[in-house]
Scaffold this active site. Structure first.
Site, PDB file in Angstrom:
ATOM      1  N   ASP A  51       0.832  -1.211   0.000  1.00  0.00           N
ATOM      2  CA  ASP A  51       0.000   0.000   0.000  1.00  0.00           C
ATOM      3  C   ASP A  51       0.866   1.262   0.000  1.00  0.00           C
ATOM      4  OD1 ASP A  51       0.863  -0.170   2.605  1.00  0.00           O
ATOM      5  OD2 ASP A  51      -1.120   0.084   3.512  1.00  0.00           O
ATOM      6  N   SER A  52       2.188   1.092   0.085  1.00  0.00           N
ATOM      7  CA  SER A  52       3.095   2.242  -0.117  1.00  0.00           C
ATOM      8  C   SER A  52       2.885   2.834  -1.508  1.00  0.00           C
ATOM      9  CB  SER A  52       4.558   1.810   0.063  1.00  0.00           C
ATOM     10  OG  SER A  52       4.863   0.694  -0.743  1.00  0.00           O
ATOM     11  N   ASP A  90      -1.159  -6.092  -0.450  1.00  0.00           N
ATOM     12  CA  ASP A  90      -1.500  -5.501   0.852  1.00  0.00           C
ATOM     13  C   ASP A  90      -2.992  -5.263   0.987  1.00  0.00           C
ATOM     14  OD1 ASP A  90       0.457  -5.080   2.759  1.00  0.00           O
ATOM     15  OD2 ASP A  90       1.159  -3.203   1.875  1.00  0.00           O
ATOM     16  N   LYS A 120      -1.309  -9.421   2.606  1.00  0.00           N
ATOM     17  CA  LYS A 120      -0.572  -9.004   3.797  1.00  0.00           C
ATOM     18  C   LYS A 120      -1.430  -8.027   4.576  1.00  0.00           C
ATOM     19  CE  LYS A 120       3.119  -6.061   3.681  1.00  0.00           C
ATOM     20  NZ  LYS A 120       2.617  -4.940   4.499  1.00  0.00           N
ATOM     21  N   GLU A 122      -1.412  -5.590   8.453  1.00  0.00           N
ATOM     22  CA  GLU A 122      -0.599  -5.062   9.553  1.00  0.00           C
ATOM     23  C   GLU A 122      -1.242  -5.364  10.903  1.00  0.00           C
ATOM     24  OE1 GLU A 122       0.256  -0.888   8.969  1.00  0.00           O
ATOM     25  OE2 GLU A 122       1.059  -1.247   6.952  1.00  0.00           O
ATOM     26  N   GLU A 189       9.198  -4.467  10.285  1.00  0.00           N
ATOM     27  CA  GLU A 189       9.585  -3.156   9.722  1.00  0.00           C
ATOM     28  C   GLU A 189      10.110  -2.242  10.828  1.00  0.00           C
ATOM     29  OE1 GLU A 189       6.751  -1.179   7.154  1.00  0.00           O
ATOM     30  OE2 GLU A 189       8.044   0.600   6.995  1.00  0.00           O
TER      31      GLU A 189
HETATM   32  O1  KIV Z   1       3.516  -1.172   1.575  1.00  0.00           O
HETATM   33  C1  KIV Z   1       4.703  -1.553   1.594  1.00  0.00           C
HETATM   34  O2  KIV Z   1       5.514  -1.214   0.730  1.00  0.00           O
HETATM   35  C2  KIV Z   1       5.092  -2.421   2.682  1.00  0.00           C
HETATM   36  C3  KIV Z   1       6.562  -2.718   2.826  1.00  0.00           C
HETATM   37  C4  KIV Z   1       7.208  -1.539   3.420  1.00  0.00           C
HETATM   38  C5  KIV Z   1       6.809  -3.947   3.596  1.00  0.00           C
HETATM   39  O3  KIV Z   1       4.297  -2.847   3.447  1.00  0.00           O
END
Ligand code: KIV
Length: 271
Positions: A51-52, A90, A120, A122, A189
């Site tokens: 999600d970055s 994500d 994924k 969090e 992280e």
């Molecule tokens: O969204 C992302 O890029 C991430 C990584 C930093 C692991 O979750």
């Protein structure tokens, strides 16, 4: 020329990643679009559609505003562009925290519409029930603890975790809870090295570090950070390319050619 039929490339599976615990380090990068994913695919064991992308591709301040349909759109592009790496997508903020049922509905939509291999999310102990609910219903989950950007408001910003030793037990408990709930791998992280090393020894699933030292079972970086496209990459990032400069030079050269009405070829063939 060989007449041997080419073996179809098989994607790396979730159990293959899980089996790499303590073995050959797991290579991973983020990717959000088909062309870069095709290059990353030749070297990475898994590719994260993180999600970055909200910050990297869409100029958002944080990941909090990223909607589900954006993750699905980029997830599809990365799956289309790749054939070998496991693709993990994500779950964005607000799509899984409310209840295991809501998480299942959204994770199933991600998996159906992108054809990715895993999701994924969090959170540690507080997400364990949800991780169990998803994995028992066929959705492989990669967990993510330590610095969790979706909680940056409650954490007071993007701060390295574990600087005070008395905070370690909570992080260790998070790691154990998600591993016991069925996560197949765990992103650590922004975590001090001795804590990342301790957690890596304690859990039976591979840990994937980002700003959490070489003590993890694998590493992940945001592709644009390591390519030199982010003018202010996080301190821990080793920059392997200078794409920012390359793009600038190319665009400047193009602009000069256009202004000078100087094109290198008269060939009008489109393809
Ligand atoms: O969204 C992302 O890029 C991430 C990584 C930093 C692991 O979750």
């Amino acid at each position: 020329m060989s007449t041997e039929p080419q073996k179809p490339v098989r994607r790396i599976t979730v159990p293959q990643i899980a089996a790499r615990k303590g073995g050959e380090p797991i290579v991973s990068l983020t990717s959000y679009h088909a062309h870069t994913a095709a290059i990353v695919d030749r070297y990475a064991d898994f590719i994260l559609v993180g999600d970055s992308l909200g910050m990297v591709m869409h100029g958002m301040e944080t990941t909090i505003g990223v909607p589900l349909d954006l993750m699905i759109m980029h997830g599809r592009a990365v799956v289309r562009g790749t054939k070998r790496a496991l693709v993990v997508v994500d779950m964005p903020f607000g799509t899984y925290e409310e209840s295991p049922q809501v998480a299942f509905r959204n994770a199933a939509q991600i998996m159906k519409e992108t054809q990715c291999g895993a999701v994924k999310l969090e959170g540690g102990a507080r997400m364990a029930e949800t991780i169990r609910f998803l994995t028992e219903r066929g959705i492989p989950v990669m967990a993510h603890i330590g610095l969790t950007p979706q909680s940056s408001h409650t954490m007071g910003g993007f701060k390295t975790q574990g600087r005070e030793e008395d905070s370690w037990p909570a992080h260790e408990a998070d790691a154990k809870a998600v591993a016991e709930a069925g996560a197949f791998a765990l992103v650590l992280e922004g975590m001090v090295e001795p804590l990342a090393a301790k957690i890596t020894k304690q859990v039976a699933i591979p840990t994937i570090g980002i700003g959490a030292s070489a003590e993890c079972d694998g590493q992940i970086l945001v592709l644009e950070d390591m390519l030199g496209l982010n003018p202010k990459p996080p301190k821990f990032v080793k920059v392997y390319g200078r794409l920012g400069e390359e793009i600038e030079n190319a665009v400047r050269g193009y602009a000069e050619d256009v202004r000078a009405r100087s094109f290198p070829t008269d060939d009008q063939t489109y393809r």
